[in-house]
Design an enzyme around this catalytic site. Structure first.
Site, PDB file in Angstrom:
ATOM      1  N   MET A  77      14.856  30.662 -12.051  1.00 28.69           N
ATOM      2  CA  MET A  77      14.195  29.594 -12.803  1.00 28.69           C
ATOM      3  C   MET A  77      13.541  30.118 -14.082  1.00 28.69           C
ATOM      4  SD  MET A  77      12.471  27.411  -9.677  1.00 28.69           S
ATOM      5  CE  MET A  77      11.922  26.080 -10.789  1.00 28.69           C
ATOM      6  N   HIS A  78      13.163  29.191 -14.943  1.00 33.49           N
ATOM      7  CA  HIS A  78      12.248  29.406 -16.073  1.00 33.49           C
ATOM      8  C   HIS A  78      12.845  30.114 -17.286  1.00 33.49           C
ATOM      9  CE1 HIS A  78       9.315  28.295 -13.077  1.00 33.49           C
ATOM     10  NE2 HIS A  78       9.368  29.450 -12.461  1.00 33.49           N
ATOM     11  N   ASP A 233      16.676  28.372  -7.877  1.00 36.64           N
ATOM     12  CA  ASP A 233      17.023  29.203  -6.730  1.00 36.64           C
ATOM     13  C   ASP A 233      16.218  28.880  -5.478  1.00 36.64           C
ATOM     14  OD1 ASP A 233      14.665  30.205  -7.827  1.00 36.64           O
ATOM     15  OD2 ASP A 233      15.422  32.229  -8.101  1.00 36.64           O
TER      16      ASP A 233
END
EC number: 2.7.1.17
Length: 496
Positions: A77-78, A233
């Site tokens: 992520m991110h 995830d």
């Protein structure tokens, strides 16, 4: 058959399941991370695509992939993947564990008081929005060319289909999504100089977003398969582990550590550094506590002493050591829950002339478990209690570490089959759900049928005989960060 592609930090994994949800095969390709400066963490998105091509090639050597019906995606992520108008990459992706944008986080929260209310989360350096503010301030020529921002797995979806898409579980980790509406928020985007024109379309994780483009299908030697939006995830890992209903939760022992619980509504609690995101499935949300260096702490220590992780763990088991006076803070990449401090440092305390590798290895395992207890306490305070807790991730393969975590958390833990492929399995399940849903089948019935809990491989009950030991040591663990915080800040200034 259905294919799940899981783009992690250290590698890309492909998992193929049949129409009963059983895993038929899995393959993986390693990836490398670049750290050009202290607290920086970057990856080349082109390496993701090459890994994707290679993994599919490996799977084709084992299975007849002409029988595939859909592809699902999961990803770290991110990460900020920046593209120009032509869809070309402008710079390396700034990853989730990059800590350079602390000043931008502080500025965003000061300038935009509604940020926490609209996003449900604190601004943290790991999130995507402050990374874009950093690029705007430090790389203005790149920001000027910026046309699209994609999360890592969404870049793969773009390469596969040509479509700009995301899902609400992954998008919630950007600070640009309103988790209640499950869509981009114009005011949040404006805070970093962006509009919805810069963003992909947001879908539910099991929604179809496109099909393999003709050129990619030929390159991969596959039919023009449908591709579903997929998930971040952790949400994908939850789907893979059947953690889809309120009261369920899991702990992921990957590069980072995640304590994940499901809720029936959006329950924001940023004061306790709890992440409040959308689940990958409709009408569900989740809360997370995150420790940035879980299995990575053990990998780091193994490299430091010139051993492999299995050698460290085997040595500790052979030693019979159950307690150690050494204490470890696993803050090698800063820390999220509960400190939100990108400058927090990893530390060993209690070293003497008699300290050996086994004592330090045990301290690392305990330190990561204590960081997960920090997450559990934060989630409890937010009203996000998991009555049923499963384990996934590479670190969860070790029974000794699982028992230590059960002892520290004082909770029964269940290690289930498929835990080592949780996000990839979840991505494959989302592909199955999406393909079946496109045929008019009810999504809730499909979730009940296919998102089941895997078979139990082991259960770990907390050992009451060591409860006092861990309670006292955890109290020292909590004290250590506060006692050395100012010292760490001064050390960081000296090295800058």
């Amino acid at each position: 058959m259905y294919l799940g592609l899981d783009l992690g930090t250290s590698g890309l994994k492909g998992v193929v399941i049949d129409d009963k949800g059983q895993v038929l095969a899995q393959e993986s390709i390693s990836l490398s991370v670049s750290s050009p400066q202290a607290t920086w963490s970057e990856q080349d998105p082109l390496s993701w695509w090459q890994a994707c091509v290679d993994v599919i090639g490996q799977l084709q050597s084992r299975l007849d992939l002409s029988k595939l019906k859909a592809i699902g995606l999961s990803g770290q992520m991110h990460g900020a993947t920046l593209l120009d108008r032509q869809g070309d990459i402008l710079r390396p992706c700034i990853l989730w564990n990059d800590g350079r944008s602390q000043a931008q986080c502080q500025a965003l929260m000061a300038e935009f008081p509604d940020l926490i209310k609209r996003s449900g989360n604190l601004a943290m350096p790991g999130f995507t929005a402050p990374k874009i503010r950093w690029v705007q301030e430090n790389e203005p020529a790149i920001f000027e060319k910026l046309a699209f921002v994609l999360l890592p797995k969404d870049y793969l979806a773009y390469r596969l289909t040509g479509e700009m898409s995301s899902d609400c579980s992954d998008a919630a980790g950007t600070l640009w999504l309103n988790p209640e509406t499950r869509q981009w928020d114009d005011a949040l985007l404006a805070a970093t100089g962006l509009t919805q024109a810069n963003m992909p379309t947001v879908y539910e994780g099991c929604d179809l977003v496109g099909v393999l483009s003709e050129g990619v299908a030929q390159q991969l030697k596959l039919p023009q398969l449908p591709v579903v939006a997929g998930a971040g995830d952790n949400a994908a890992g939850a789907v893979g582990m059947g953690v889809t209903n309120p009261g369920q939760g899991f702990i992921s022992l990957g590069t980072s550590g995640v304590y994940f619980t499901v809720s029936e509504s959006h329950k924001a609690n940023p004061e306790n550094t709890v992440h409040a995101f959308c689940h990958a499935l409709p009408n569900r949300w989740h809360q997370m506590g995150v420790t940035l260096s879980a299995a990575n702490s053990l990998s780091w220590f193994a490299k430091l002493v010139g051993k492999t992780v299995p050698e460290l763990l085997d040595g500790l088991e052979d030693s019979g050591l159950k307690r150690t006076s050494v204490l470890f803070l696993p803050y090698l990449s800063g820390e999220r829950t509960p400190h939100n401090d990108p400058l927090a440092n990893g530390q060993f305390v209690g070293l003497t002339n008699t300290t050996n590798v086994d004592s330090m290895t045990l301290a690392v395992l305990e330190g990561v478990a204590f960081s997960l207890l920090d997450c559990q306490n934060a989630l409890d305070s937010a009203g996000s209690v998991a009555d049923e807790l499963s384990l996934i991730g590479g670190g969860a393969r070790n029974a000794m570490w699982r028992q230590i975590i059960a002892n520290v958390l004082d909770k029964r833990l269940t290690y289930r089959d498929g835990g080592d492929v949780g996000p990839g399995l979840g991505a494959a399940r989302l592909a199955l759900l999406g393909e079946q849903q496109s045929q008019g089948k009810d999504i809730e019935l499909l979730i009940t049928e296919y998102c089941t809990l895997p078979d139990v491989l082991a259960e770990h009950q907390p050992d009451a005989s060591v409860r006092a030991y861990y309670q006292e040591k955890y109290a020292l663990y909590q004290t250590l960060y506060q006692a050395t915080k100012n010292l760490n800040d001064r050390l960081a200034q000296l090295s800058s």
